[in-house]
Scaffold this motif. Structure first.
Motif, PDB file in Angstrom:
ATOM      1  N   HIS A  92      10.065  -2.091  -3.089  1.00 50.08           N
ATOM      2  CA  HIS A  92      11.006  -0.976  -3.228  1.00 50.08           C
ATOM      3  C   HIS A  92      10.596   0.090  -2.233  1.00 50.08           C
ATOM      4  CE1 HIS A  92       7.620   0.375  -5.642  1.00 50.08           C
ATOM      5  NE2 HIS A  92       8.152   1.563  -5.830  1.00 50.08           N
ATOM      6  N   ASP A 100       4.952   5.532  -1.325  1.00 57.79           N
ATOM      7  CA  ASP A 100       3.622   4.890  -1.381  1.00 57.79           C
ATOM      8  C   ASP A 100       3.685   3.390  -1.065  1.00 57.79           C
ATOM      9  OD1 ASP A 100       4.957   4.865  -3.908  1.00 57.79           O
ATOM     10  OD2 ASP A 100       3.099   4.384  -4.970  1.00 57.79           O
ATOM     11  N   HIS A 101       4.896   2.833  -0.967  1.00 56.01           N
ATOM     12  CA  HIS A 101       5.029   1.401  -0.669  1.00 56.01           C
ATOM     13  C   HIS A 101       5.602   1.133   0.720  1.00 56.01           C
ATOM     14  CE1 HIS A 101       4.280   0.058  -4.900  1.00 56.01           C
ATOM     15  NE2 HIS A 101       4.469   1.354  -5.048  1.00 56.01           N
ATOM     16  N   ASP A 150       6.323  -2.282  -8.390  1.00 56.36           N
ATOM     17  CA  ASP A 150       6.369  -1.280  -9.457  1.00 56.36           C
ATOM     18  C   ASP A 150       7.488  -1.651 -10.422  1.00 56.36           C
ATOM     19  OD1 ASP A 150       4.461   0.023  -8.000  1.00 56.36           O
ATOM     20  OD2 ASP A 150       5.574   1.914  -7.780  1.00 56.36           O
ATOM     21  N   HIS A 209      -2.257  -0.605  -8.356  1.00 57.74           N
ATOM     22  CA  HIS A 209      -1.454   0.583  -8.652  1.00 57.74           C
ATOM     23  C   HIS A 209      -2.013   1.388  -9.826  1.00 57.74           C
ATOM     24  CE1 HIS A 209       2.433   2.844  -8.777  1.00 57.74           C
ATOM     25  NE2 HIS A 209       2.494   2.475  -7.516  1.00 57.74           N
TER      26      HIS A 209
END
Ligand SMILES: [Zn+2]
Ligand SMILES: [Zn+2]
Length: 326
Positions: free
Chosen positions: A62, A66-67, A194, A254
């Motif tokens: 996604h 942070d990704h 996530d 995570h």
């Protein structure tokens, strides 16, 4: 007073689950990037640690910062370092246009074009990585459109009714057009991205994966609401998952920075039991992972009669033993 030197950059977490190296950095809200060199694949690219340049494909779960923040830099560095293969990013179809616009805005900023491919991958469809290996996207539930990924190996196996027949007879059947094999799907590595808890995490691909890499952002009892609002996994959600997943190794990513590693370990043991917990690893628990790696190296050295080990010998021996296990 001379000021102190700045802290060293975040070290890559590392777990060896034969035959796969699982390496990366993953801290909730800061960065998530998990590289599996044996699959030539990078899951998410929150920042861009140098080893990820070696692989040509990013499977992006996604588009939270942070990704995804490392993506333009990863494309650019792969080009700059002349890495082979066209760099591509597999992404949720709803995220493809915004990602393309992000890359287009870099052209305006830099006044040069960086080669890249943003490839939509529909939920429940596969993207072929190698002739016998694909990555499958599975829709999950997060605060933005989000996917989990499972890498699946396909092996053809003789159908039961033909087992024991001579090679000659099999060739004959085949030449008559009889389908003598069936295709087996073996999920190798599953990666949740996530997500909140949901039945999609109990699909066959997750249940049967050899390794599951799962997010678990919250560990404190009083953070169950925060997990719900942010659509993340809380350690309590892992209870049924760890029971259902047959994976020999589960890797937790995570984790929020405020969660202390010993506390997280304690909670995992409490929900999974001491024995199962031995196969549940925290990607960023450097101390435990180093000890585990040292014992893996020592075991191979002992088996080889104390011959000095090389990386190649290490990987080969372990891969061989994994096959006999299967
Ligand atoms: Zn995140
Ligand atoms: Zn997120």
């Amino acid at each position: 007073m001379i000021p102190r030197m700045p802290p060293q950059e975040a070290r890559l977490g590392f777990i060896y689950s034969a035959p796969f190296r699982i390496q990366g950095v993953s801290v909730a809200g800061e960065q998530a990037v998990v590289h599996v060199p044996e699959l030539d694949l990078v899951f998410d690219i929150g920042l861009c640690p140098r080893p990820t340049l070696a692989s040509p494909t990013v499977a992006l779960t996604h588009a939270h910062m942070d990704h995804v923040a490392g993506l333009p830099y990863w494309f650019s560095q792969r080009f700059f370092q002349k890495m082979p293969g066209t760099a591509r990013c597999l992404a949720h179809p709803k995220m493809v246009e915004p990602l393309r616009r992000m890359m287009a805005s870099w052209v305006d900023l830099e006044r040069q074009k960086t080669p890249h491919e943003i490839v939509p991958i529909e939920p429940d469809s596969d993207f072929q990585l190698r002739p016998n290996m694909a990555v499958r996207a599975i829709e999950v539930s997060h605060t933005t459109p989000a996917l989990a990924f499972v890498v699946i190996e396909r092996r053809s196996k003789l159908k039961d009714e033909f087992v024991g027949l001579s090679q000659e007879r099999l060739r004959e059947l085949k030449s008559q057009g009889t389908e003598i094999t069936r295709t087996l799907e073996i999920p190798l590595i599953a990666y949740t991205g996530d997500t909140e808890m949901g039945d999609f995490l109990l699909r066959d691909e997750f249940v049967n994966a050899k390794v599951v890499i799962t997010e678990c952002t919250f560990f404190e009892d009083e953070h169950r609401d925060r997990a719900k609002i942010g659509k993340h996994i809380h350690v309590e959600d892992l209870r049924p998952l760890l029971e259902a997943w047959k994976a020999k190794d589960v890797v937790i990513t995570h984790v929020s920075r405020r969660t202390l590693i010993p506390f997280a370990r304690e909670r995992i043991e409490a929900i999974a039991g001491a024995e199962r917990a031995q196969h549940v690893h925290l990607l960023m628990d450097h101390r435990s992972n180093r000890a585990r790696h040292e014992s893996q190296v020592a075991a191979v050295e002992n088996a080889a009669g104390n011959a000095p080990s090389t990386d190649a010998a290490f990987v080969e021996t372990d891969a061989a033993s994994a096959e006999t296990d299967a």
